[in-house]
Design a protein around this motif. Structure first.
Motif, PDB file in Angstrom:
ATOM      1  N   ALA A  14       0.810  -1.214   0.000  1.00 37.16           N
ATOM      2  CA  ALA A  14       0.000   0.000   0.000  1.00 37.16           C
ATOM      3  C   ALA A  14       0.841   1.260   0.000  1.00 37.16           C
ATOM      4  O   ALA A  14       0.408   2.297  -0.492  1.00 37.16           O
ATOM      5  N   SER A  42      -2.339   2.360  -2.975  1.00 41.40           N
ATOM      6  CA  SER A  42      -3.180   3.076  -2.037  1.00 41.40           C
ATOM      7  C   SER A  42      -2.650   4.472  -1.785  1.00 41.40           C
ATOM      8  O   SER A  42      -1.459   4.730  -1.876  1.00 41.40           O
ATOM      9  N   SER A  45      -1.689   4.636   3.967  1.00 39.82           N
ATOM     10  CA  SER A  45      -1.466   3.346   4.591  1.00 39.82           C
ATOM     11  C   SER A  45      -1.203   3.540   6.069  1.00 39.82           C
ATOM     12  O   SER A  45      -0.370   4.332   6.459  1.00 39.82           O
ATOM     13  N   ASP A  56     -10.582  -0.147   2.052  1.00 41.82           N
ATOM     14  CA  ASP A  56     -10.131   0.319   0.747  1.00 41.82           C
ATOM     15  C   ASP A  56     -11.356   0.479  -0.157  1.00 41.82           C
ATOM     16  O   ASP A  56     -12.036  -0.505  -0.469  1.00 41.82           O
ATOM     17  N   THR A 177      -8.214   4.559  -5.621  1.00 42.98           N
ATOM     18  CA  THR A 177      -8.109   3.505  -4.608  1.00 42.98           C
ATOM     19  C   THR A 177      -7.818   4.202  -3.279  1.00 42.98           C
ATOM     20  O   THR A 177      -6.669   4.377  -2.900  1.00 42.98           O
ATOM     21  N   SER A 179      -7.700   4.516   0.641  1.00 47.16           N
ATOM     22  CA  SER A 179      -7.558   3.640   1.804  1.00 47.16           C
ATOM     23  C   SER A 179      -7.700   4.447   3.089  1.00 47.16           C
ATOM     24  O   SER A 179      -7.094   5.504   3.237  1.00 47.16           O
ATOM     25  N   GLN A 225      -8.739  -6.000   6.786  1.00 47.02           N
ATOM     26  CA  GLN A 225      -8.841  -5.134   5.612  1.00 47.02           C
ATOM     27  C   GLN A 225     -10.065  -5.530   4.808  1.00 47.02           C
ATOM     28  O   GLN A 225     -10.276  -6.700   4.501  1.00 47.02           O
TER      29      GLN A 225
END
Length: 281
Positions: A14, A42, A45, A56, A177, A179, A225
């Motif tokens: 990530a 990502s 993180s 995510d 994406t 996160s 996750q």
């Protein structure tokens, strides 16, 4: 032990910049009844701590005009890459060409939507640490460009051997994406505020509001996750069509000859929402 090692490997991925993620070009799959590609890069993180789950949210946005012209493709330009980047272009977009904010609907009291992280704790009147501008810039969300085949297989940007770019006659998508591992829990919705003159023809800000639910693709790692499932999408307050796809990275397999299988990252499926927007122009 296996869960901890699994997440440790994923967390390392990530925080890896695009230049370190050559395996991303080799992921593949199909639609909701099968498997598909996912970009695992990502924007933020945070280590899994105290039983907190990292969420995510994967959103892929296609934008066309009323005549069917691909407006996202205008961002490909000269295949911009950051300074000091040594690898070929991997879908990065010049940050001067657009602005993007992603707001959580129900963050916890410690989270700051403006910096995409929890505020620094104050002890005896002083912050525990100081974030520099580079730290904050790394946390900001970005879009990347991506193309997909008829089976929704993610198409590579270049040939790994020759480093020559592929020029597929395919639509381009904005890939986000985002996160969140800051202990905020599953969000009811995320608000994506962005402006882009080359897409919209002006500097006006537009909003995509994506609503999410807990994933129903369950794995032993899901408590650490999750990739939530999208349930509704609004563009400038109007509901638009979308489709959830599930992705399976094919290269996450136990390497031949590995003596400790607990150190191998095992495959799992991930949700991503594909949104199709048509502008009235």
């Amino acid at each position: 032990m296996k869960k901890v090692l699994f997440f440790a490997l994923f967390a390392m991925m990530a925080i890896m910049p695009p230049s370190c993620m050559s395996m991303m070009d080799r992921l593949e799959g199909q639609d909701e009844e099968g498997t598909l590609t996912i970009d695992l890069n990502s924007n933020n993180s945070v280590a899994y701590e105290n039983g907190q789950t990292m969420y995510d949210y994967v959103l892929t946005i296609g934008i066309k005009d009323a005549s069917g012209n691909d407006l996202v493709a205008t961002l490909k330009g000269d295949r911009w890459v950051p300074e000091r980047e040594t690898s070929p272009w991997r879908g990065q977009i010049n940050p001067e060409d657009y602005k993007l904010e992603i707001l959580l609907s129900n963050p916890n009291e410690a989270y700051d939507n403006s910096i995409y992280a929890n505020r620094v704790s104050i002890v005896d009147g002083s912050p525990l640490f100081i974030r520099d501008s580079k730290d904050l810039e790394h946390l900001r969300p970005t879009f990347r460009l991506a193309q997909y085949g008829d089976d929704y297989r993610w198409l590579p940007y270049f040939d790994n051997k020759t480093l020559q770019y592929y020029d597929f006659d395919r639509q381009y998508y904005l890939l986000s994406t985002f996160s969140d591992g800051c202990g905020n829990g599953l969000q009811d919705h995320l608000t994506y505020r962005f402006s882009c003159p080359s897409i919209f023809g002006d500097d006006n800000e537009h909003e995509i509001v994506a609503y999410w639910a807990e994933e129903d693709v369950k794995y032993t790692s899901s408590e650490m996750q999750q990739f939530p499932k999208c349930i509704k999408v609004l563009f400038d307050e109007k509901e638009v069509t979308f489709a959830n796809r599930t992705y399976m990275p094919k290269d996450f397999r136990v390497k031949e000859g590995m003596t400790d299988p607990e150190r191998a990252m095992l495959p799992r499926e991930y949700y991503a929402a594909f949104v199709d927007i048509v502008l009235d122009k």
